[in-house]
Design a protein around this motif. Structure first.
Motif, PDB file in Angstrom:
ATOM      1  N   GLY A   1       0.784  -1.235   0.000  1.00  0.00           N
ATOM      2  CA  GLY A   1       0.000   0.000   0.000  1.00  0.00           C
ATOM      3  C   GLY A   1       0.813   1.281   0.000  1.00  0.00           C
ATOM      4  N   TYR A   2       2.083   1.190  -0.352  1.00  0.00           N
ATOM      5  CA  TYR A   2       2.921   2.393  -0.376  1.00  0.00           C
ATOM      6  C   TYR A   2       3.401   2.687  -1.785  1.00  0.00           C
ATOM      7  CZ  TYR A   2       3.106   1.848   4.657  1.00  0.00           C
ATOM      8  OH  TYR A   2       2.760   1.754   5.967  1.00  0.00           O
ATOM      9  N   HIS A   3       3.551   3.972  -2.088  1.00  0.00           N
ATOM     10  CA  HIS A   3       4.289   4.303  -3.294  1.00  0.00           C
ATOM     11  C   HIS A   3       5.763   4.195  -2.955  1.00  0.00           C
ATOM     12  CE1 HIS A   3       5.929   6.214  -6.813  1.00  0.00           C
ATOM     13  NE2 HIS A   3       4.734   6.133  -7.371  1.00  0.00           N
ATOM     14  N   PRO A   4       6.560   3.529  -3.772  1.00  0.00           N
ATOM     15  CA  PRO A   4       7.990   3.382  -3.473  1.00  0.00           C
ATOM     16  C   PRO A   4       8.720   4.721  -3.488  1.00  0.00           C
ATOM     17  CG  PRO A   4       7.293   1.823  -5.159  1.00  0.00           C
ATOM     18  CD  PRO A   4       6.171   2.805  -4.985  1.00  0.00           C
ATOM     19  N   PRO A   5       9.886   4.749  -2.850  1.00  0.00           N
ATOM     20  CA  PRO A   5      10.769   5.916  -2.973  1.00  0.00           C
ATOM     21  C   PRO A   5      11.259   6.049  -4.427  1.00  0.00           C
ATOM     22  CG  PRO A   5      11.527   4.395  -1.261  1.00  0.00           C
ATOM     23  CD  PRO A   5      10.461   3.692  -2.028  1.00  0.00           C
ATOM     24  N   THR A   6      11.959   7.140  -4.703  1.00  0.00           N
ATOM     25  CA  THR A   6      12.650   7.244  -5.990  1.00  0.00           C
ATOM     26  C   THR A   6      13.760   6.185  -6.000  1.00  0.00           C
ATOM     27  OG1 THR A   6      12.168   9.570  -6.279  1.00  0.00           O
ATOM     28  CG2 THR A   6      14.160   8.753  -7.366  1.00  0.00           C
ATOM     29  N   ILE A   7      13.842   5.423  -7.073  1.00  0.00           N
ATOM     30  CA  ILE A   7      14.821   4.325  -7.088  1.00  0.00           C
ATOM     31  C   ILE A   7      15.857   4.519  -8.199  1.00  0.00           C
ATOM     32  CG2 ILE A   7      13.352   2.616  -5.962  1.00  0.00           C
ATOM     33  CD1 ILE A   7      12.599   1.549  -8.721  1.00  0.00           C
ATOM     34  N   TYR A   8      17.021   3.979  -7.949  1.00  0.00           N
ATOM     35  CA  TYR A   8      18.157   4.062  -8.888  1.00  0.00           C
ATOM     36  C   TYR A   8      18.549   5.508  -9.189  1.00  0.00           C
ATOM     37  CZ  TYR A   8      17.271  -0.888  -9.142  1.00  0.00           C
ATOM     38  OH  TYR A   8      17.106  -2.208  -8.793  1.00  0.00           O
ATOM     39  N   PHE A   9      18.350   6.367  -8.241  1.00  0.00           N
ATOM     40  CA  PHE A   9      18.785   7.756  -8.337  1.00  0.00           C
ATOM     41  C   PHE A   9      19.056   8.230  -6.913  1.00  0.00           C
ATOM     42  CE2 PHE A   9      18.551  12.299  -8.539  1.00  0.00           C
ATOM     43  CZ  PHE A   9      19.279  12.567  -9.681  1.00  0.00           C
ATOM     44  N   PRO A  10      20.097   9.006  -6.656  1.00  0.00           N
ATOM     45  CA  PRO A  10      21.103   9.500  -7.605  1.00  0.00           C
ATOM     46  C   PRO A  10      21.993   8.377  -8.153  1.00  0.00           C
ATOM     47  CG  PRO A  10      21.742  10.056  -5.368  1.00  0.00           C
ATOM     48  CD  PRO A  10      20.360   9.484  -5.286  1.00  0.00           C
ATOM     49  N   LEU A  11      22.520   8.670  -9.339  1.00  0.00           N
ATOM     50  CA  LEU A  11      23.272   7.648 -10.065  1.00  0.00           C
ATOM     51  C   LEU A  11      24.554   7.258  -9.349  1.00  0.00           C
ATOM     52  CD1 LEU A  11      22.878   9.275 -13.612  1.00  0.00           C
ATOM     53  CD2 LEU A  11      21.406   7.547 -12.561  1.00  0.00           C
TER      54      LEU A  11
END
Lengths: 449, 481
Positions: free
Chosen positions: B404-414
């Motif tokens: 039920g969660y939106h994930p964090p920003t992933i694979y960033f910062p590079l």
């Protein structure tokens, strides 16, 4: 004052303890002490909702929206079906970010895919992106597409483009050292083909607007053919409502079709947010800027939608991207989709027909008044320019006093212009038009103008 | 659970209609337009009854997830609550024509002028222009201002914009779009700017530096005074990417840090909704020396009320039609009025508190490559045991969706391998954060002991993980019958 922060003091203390600091201030210990703002921001005290409503009531009363609108010039007063505002206010849609997580964003991704399909059908072209900021930036992006596709450094713009579109393209062009030549209109108010030919040396392409800023319907086929023969690409900047009637960009061989989508169910809102639509041929798909939704499937073979062709975009390609665009105008584009779904093929055609007929009814009425004439004898859609022997600004003021927002005094957007640009849509009843004509007549008689 | 949902085009039934227009009441004339200009066919749009359009979009919305559905800690995107009063006030201006006479729009111009003043104060700048439509558009405007500034001094040799490797992708893309070459500098071991690398990078060809502070690692640039000095001494200007402004509002101002120009994301920091990708709004704030170059028109207060000033000979020109995304500006204005000076500072303080709280609770559960006091966000990665089990950041993200969660920003910062960038924002309660922390711990445990479960996520969504490669290799970007 409310900051929408839910914490109690107790909760805050527990959290600070868990972090291992004594105060909030300690969390900012990386900030050099000399930089810390040692006073309150000078932006006033917070307000309650009751106070906000009062403040806004005062502001609203300082605007006038009671005038009958006979003005377009890039923003059009069209019927907006109740569904458009109601459905686009679903907060699952409007409080979402760009759909990076496809599995939980199928609604948005499908809406984008459908929007792209709507735009492809409207323009007849192969591919659409998920929107850009507005018509003017769509033109700037189309310029970049044409430059990259042809590796040339010069662009032609028709003088029939909205003056603000021309200004915007020039701003973008200046920073990358691109030469812009504006091709003048001929005595019919149409882009001058002889001038186009005379300036075409080394050009990447031409952008022309239809109907053009002055309302005149351009011979887009002739312009597209000419641009192609001279070795350039052709971008059609079109009014989407007029496409309910006029030939579509693909019909006359446009490589790129762009425009401002505001007429498709987006409120005028003092100039924004609107959205720019962009469609192109398959050949140019890798040059197209911005988000694109595509269809694929999951492991079980279910139809699925994702953001695709991202190798064009800034978060992957960084300085080699086709554009820096990241946020677009998605919700406005969805409003346009809802508009097109409600209006359907017959609805848009009928809106176009009403605009056409009513604009001609007004033009006939105005030109029977002494001193008024149409500037161009060419076919027009829902806008036209009148020249008259009266001062446009004075006539405008007199009309305002009688409850009308008359045609735009063109001197406001083009230096040295004296004409007025009128617009009529399905929103103007015959009674309104008759009243306007009477008002102009009496103003002229009374010698106010 | 898995279920395809028909496209609107697949619902069309010939003869159905949802629209209703008054009958045409003027004489209908033939042949107003020569037939060669007219389309021979109708636009192939669907035909639907009103209720079917309503159900279609209502059901699409149910297959989507916004901040109103649940926690959305998407790093660098500041997914804070979007107050409903903002939506109410924004609608009040729907019917204003952009070319309405200026005496008919004094209320609207007041909002623009007052919003610009408040944003300039928060930014520590001298003026603010509301025209840019989004963050990247603001960046482009800002970099054009830097160019105009150098050109006005007959300094045409500055061809390079310096960008740290941790920067948002829009930074290098923007600089390129403004005709600059990009010089990328590596971050120092502590995640900050490597001052020696910066000293080596600057020179007479430096037009400016683009910097996010706090950085995309969520860290405040401790050496910012020195960074600014190095760039200014070389004759360059400093651009502040305002994406992370939420961390520092009312506490420290970019203008005071030494920045010359910045953009502000109203759709992040100032609570306006993201709309599934837009519209945003990206006002640009500048120091005095850049004011002459701002896009025109500029709203001006005069004795006779507000006017739009077009007489700006040194202006870079327009960057879009009309004056900006006005109804987005109205929402941000409402937010600014609601919070006031104390509320704005409180928002920043609690955004930073919330991020540090999650960080403190996930320490030892996930790896936190830069584990020190952070600002409004921080970066975590799967721990060693999870990695040994081939549990990726993608697996964690997709498993969060099932819970039920939106994930964090992933694979960033590079610059961080397998990065998860977590930004809770200030509008989330401790209870929400505690529940999220608990789920993150469970996922770590599962990743260490039963990785298969994570590889298969998500299972509760309308589709499973989609085949992105197929989508790009054989693009289907519209519906064909």
């Amino acid at each position: 004052m409310k900051s929408y922060v839910p914490h109690t003091e107790n909760e805050r203390r527990e959290m600070l303890e868990s972090i291992g600091v004594k105060s909030i201030d300690e969390l900012f210990s990386d900030v050099p002490a000399s930089l810390l703002l040692k006073r309150r921001l000078n932006i006033g005290e917070g307000m309650s909702e009751v106070e906000i409503r009062k403040a806004f009531l005062e502001l609203v009363n300082k605007n006038r929206t009671d005038l009958k609108v006979f003005r377009g010039a890039g923003a059009y007063n069209h019927y907006i079906p109740s569904l458009v505002l109601e459905l686009s206010a679903r907060s699952e849609l409007y409080t979402a970010y760009t759909p990076y997580q496809a599995e939980m964003s199928q609604g948005m991704l499908q809406a984008i895919f459908e929007y792209q399909t709507f735009i492809c059908r409207l323009t007849g072209l192969d591919v659409s992106n998920a929107s850009v900021y507005d018509g003017a930036t769509a033109a700037a992006e189309a310029m970049v597409m044409m430059l990259n596709a042809t590796r040339k450094k010069k662009l032609l713009l028709s003088a029939g483009l909205h003056p603000e579109v021309i200004e915007t393209v020039k701003t973008y062009a200046h920073s990358i050292g691109v030469e812009i030549v504006v091709v003048p209109l001929n005595e019919k108010g149409m882009t001058d083909i002889a001038q186009l030919k005379a300036n075409a040396e080394g050009f990447a392409g031409l952008i022309a607007q239809n109907p053009n800023f002055f309302g005149v319907i351009e011979d887009m086929k002739a312009l597209a053919d000419c641009a192609h023969e001279l070795g350039g690409l052709f971008t059609a900047y079109v009014n989407p409502i007029a496409l309910g009637m006029l030939k579509r960009p693909a019909d006359y061989g446009a490589d790129i079709a762009i425009g401002d989508g505001q007429p498709l169910g987006v409120p005028m809102s003092f100039g924004g947010p609107y959205f720019g639509f962009m469609a192109c041929t398959n050949k140019l798909i890798r040059n197209l800027p911005g988000r694109i939704a595509g269809q694929t499937e999951d492991a079980e073979g279910n139809r699925a939608f994702v953001l695709t062709l991202q190798a064009r975009e800034q978060h992957i390609r960084r300085d080699k991207a086709s554009s820096n665009i990241c946020s677009n105008q998605m919700l406005c584009a969805i409003m346009a989709s809802i508009y097109m779904a409600v209006m359907g093929k017959h609805g848009i055609k009928e809106v176009a027909e009403q605009c056409l007929q009513k604009a001609h009814y007004l033009a006939d009425g105005l030109t029977q008044i002494k001193g008024f004439k149409l500037r161009y004898a060419s076919p027009f859609f829902h806008e036209f320019v009148t020249d008259c022997e009266y001062d446009a600004e004075k006539l405008n003021d007199a009309l305002k006093a009688k409850g009308f927002m008359g045609g735009l005094p063109l001197g406001r957007v083009i230096k040295g212009e004296h004409g007025m640009l009128w617009c009529v849509t399905e929103m103007n009843s015959r009674q309104d038009i008759d009243d306007l004509i009477c008002a102009v007549e009496s103003i002229v008689k009374e010698g106010l103008a | 659970m898995r279920k395809e949902y028909n496209l609107i085009f697949e619902r069309s039934i010939e003869g159905h209609r949802a629209y209703d227009l008054p009958n045409i009441d003027v004489p209908v004339l033939d042949s107003l337009i020569p037939s060669e200009y007219l389309s021979e066919t109708d636009i192939p749009l669907p035909e639907l009854a009103e209720i079917d359009v309503v159900r279609h979009y209502t059901n699409l919305s149910r297959r989507n997830f916004g901040v109103d559905n649940g926690f959305y800690p998407l790093g660098s995107c500041t997914m804070k609550y979007n107050p409903k009063i903002n939506e109410e006030t924004a609608k009040l201006f729907n019917n204003i024509h952009p070319y309405a006479d200026q005496d008919c729009v004094q209320g609207a111009l007041h909002i623009m002028a007052h919003t610009a003043e408040m944003l300039a104060e928060i930014a520590g700048m001298d003026a603010c222009c509301l025209q840019p439509a989004a963050g990247a558009h603001g960046e482009l405007t800002g970099i054009m201002l830097i160019k105009a500034y150098h050109e006005s001094r007959n300094d045409f040799d500055r061809k390079i914009i310096i960008v740290p490797d941790a920067a948002h992708g829009t930074n290098p893309a923007t600089a390129a779009m403004a005709g600059y070459k990009i010089k990328e500098i590596k971050s120092a071991a502590d995640g900050g700017i490597d001052l020696d690398a910066l000293r080596a990078a600057v020179g007479p060809d430096t037009a400016g530096l683009m910097l996010t502070n706090p950085s995309t690692l969520g860290l405040f640039e401790k050496n910012i005074i020195e960074v600014a000095r190095i760039v200014h001494d070389a004759g360059g200007l400093l651009y502040y990417d305002g994406a992370n402004l939420n961390a520092v509002m009312g506490i420290v101002r970019p203008g005071d840090m030494g920045f010359d120009v910045m953009h502000i994301n109203l759709h992040k920091t100032f609570s306006t909704p993201h709309g599934g990708g837009g519209p945003g709004s990206g006002p640009v704030a500048v120091k005095e020396k850049l004011i002459p170059f701002l896009p025109k028109p500029v709203v001006k207060r005069t004795e006779n009320g507000y006017v739009l000033d077009y007489d700006r000979p040194q202006s870079i020109g327009r960057v879009k039609n009309f004056y900006g995304n006005f109804s987005v500006i109205v929402r941000a204005y409402t937010y600014l009025l609601s919070l006031g000076a104390d509320g704005i500072r409180e928002a920043a303080e609690n955004a930073v508190l919330n991020a540090n709280y999650i960080r403190s609770k996930l320490r030892g559960v996930y790896d936190i490559p830069y584990d020190r006091i952070c600002m409004h966000e921080f970066v975590a990665t799967p721990n060693e045991k999870m990695r040994a089990n081939h549990v990726t950041t993608m697996d964690v993200a997709k498993s969060l969706i099932d819970r039920g969660y939106h994930p964090p920003t992933i694979y960033f910062p590079l610059i961080v391998h397998e990065a998860m960038m977590i930004e809770p924002t200030e509008t989330e309660s401790k209870a929400t954060l505690d529940a999220f922390i608990e789920v993150m711990k469970q996922l770590a445990h599962e990743g260490e002991t039963n990785p298969e479960a994570l590889h298969n996520a998500p299972v509760t969504t309308p589709i499973g993980r989609p085949d992105d490669v197929k989508a790009a290799r054989m693009p289907i970007v519209k519906f064909c019958e």
